[in-house]
Design an enzyme around this catalytic site. Structure first.
Site, PDB file in Angstrom:
ATOM      1  N   GLY A 196       0.808  -1.407   0.096  1.00 37.44           N
ATOM      2  CA  GLY A 196      -0.100   0.097  -0.049  1.00 37.44           C
ATOM      3  C   GLY A 196       0.860   1.440  -0.101  1.00 37.44           C
ATOM      4  N   GLU A 199       3.756   3.927   6.900  1.00 35.37           N
ATOM      5  CA  GLU A 199       2.533   3.060   6.479  1.00 35.37           C
ATOM      6  C   GLU A 199       1.705   3.932   5.818  1.00 35.37           C
ATOM      7  OE1 GLU A 199       1.150   0.416   6.687  1.00 35.37           O
ATOM      8  OE2 GLU A 199       1.347  -0.682   8.465  1.00 35.37           O
ATOM      9  N   ASP A 246      -5.144   1.206  10.436  1.00 34.57           N
ATOM     10  CA  ASP A 246      -6.689   0.877  10.649  1.00 34.57           C
ATOM     11  C   ASP A 246      -6.928   0.370  12.041  1.00 34.57           C
ATOM     12  OD1 ASP A 246      -9.336   0.702   8.876  1.00 34.57           O
ATOM     13  OD2 ASP A 246      -8.947  -1.486   9.207  1.00 34.57           O
TER      14      ASP A 246
END
Ligand code: IMP
Ligand code: MG
Length: 178
Positions: free
Chosen positions: A48, A102, A106
């Site tokens: 990501g 990152e 979450d």
């Protein structure tokens, strides 16, 4: 584009590329103001982080090294407690300034696993940086040093983030339509 369809799900534009860039620039400045003449190692959490890391590095004016780790926890639109390590850190981080990058934090499960991997290594300093953060979902007592943009709890895609492998290539961030 205001709408994107991936598989059977619809996503609507949430945060545009310019706003993301502004935030990435600020994050880069914050990190640089802290490290100045030091040479930190940026460790990106794949996959990501690709867009965020690539942009952040372009704004970073100091010296730095770059490495990656690959951790995987998301399945579909839900986070899972099972975090799998696919690629390990391939650089010696002992006695170095380490900056974890990152894309999004979450639940914090992935971050916790990552910190467990490096916790026994003596570092000069450690900073945790996340471009996106979901304060309403985060469950851990871990402090995050730098956060770019707080999000609502909804699932998002784009700017590196995917839904079952798709959507990473979009330059804006999109939110799942409810
Ligand atoms: P956590 O373990 O629940 O904190 O989730 C961490 C990882 O799951 C992130 O590094 C992302 O790769 C992925 N993730 C979390 N939220 C989202 C989302 O809304 N869309 C896409 N991927 C996400
Ligand atoms: Mg990730």
């Amino acid at each position: 584009m205001n709408k994107i369809k991936l598989y059977n799900k619809e996503f609507i534009l949430y945060i545009n590329h310019n706003k993301i860039q502004e935030s990435v620039k600020n994050i880069s400045n914050n990190i640089y103001n802290f490290y100045k003449n030091e040479t930190p190692i940026f460790i990106g959490v794949l996959s990501g982080v690709i867009m965020f890391m690539s942009d952040l590095l372009k704004y970073y004016p100091g010296n730095c090294e770059v490495s990656f780790i690959k951790l995987n926890s998301y399945r579909g639109i839900r986070s899972s407690k099972k975090v799998v390590k696919d690629i390990k850190i391939n650089i010696n981080i002992i006695n170095r300034h380490v900056v974890i990058l990152e894309d999004i934090i979450d639940t914090g499960n992935t971050l916790e696993v990552l910190l467990n991997i490096i916790k026994n290594k003596p570092l000069k300093s450690l900073k945790i940086v996340s471009l996106f953060f979901k304060p309403g979902v985060f469950k851990k007592k871990i402090s995050i040093d730098i956060i770019g943009i707080n999000l609502s709890n909804k699932f998002v895609i784009g700017y590196g983030l995917d839904y079952n492998g798709l959507g990473r290539n979009f330059r804006d961030l999109y939110q799942l339509k409810s």
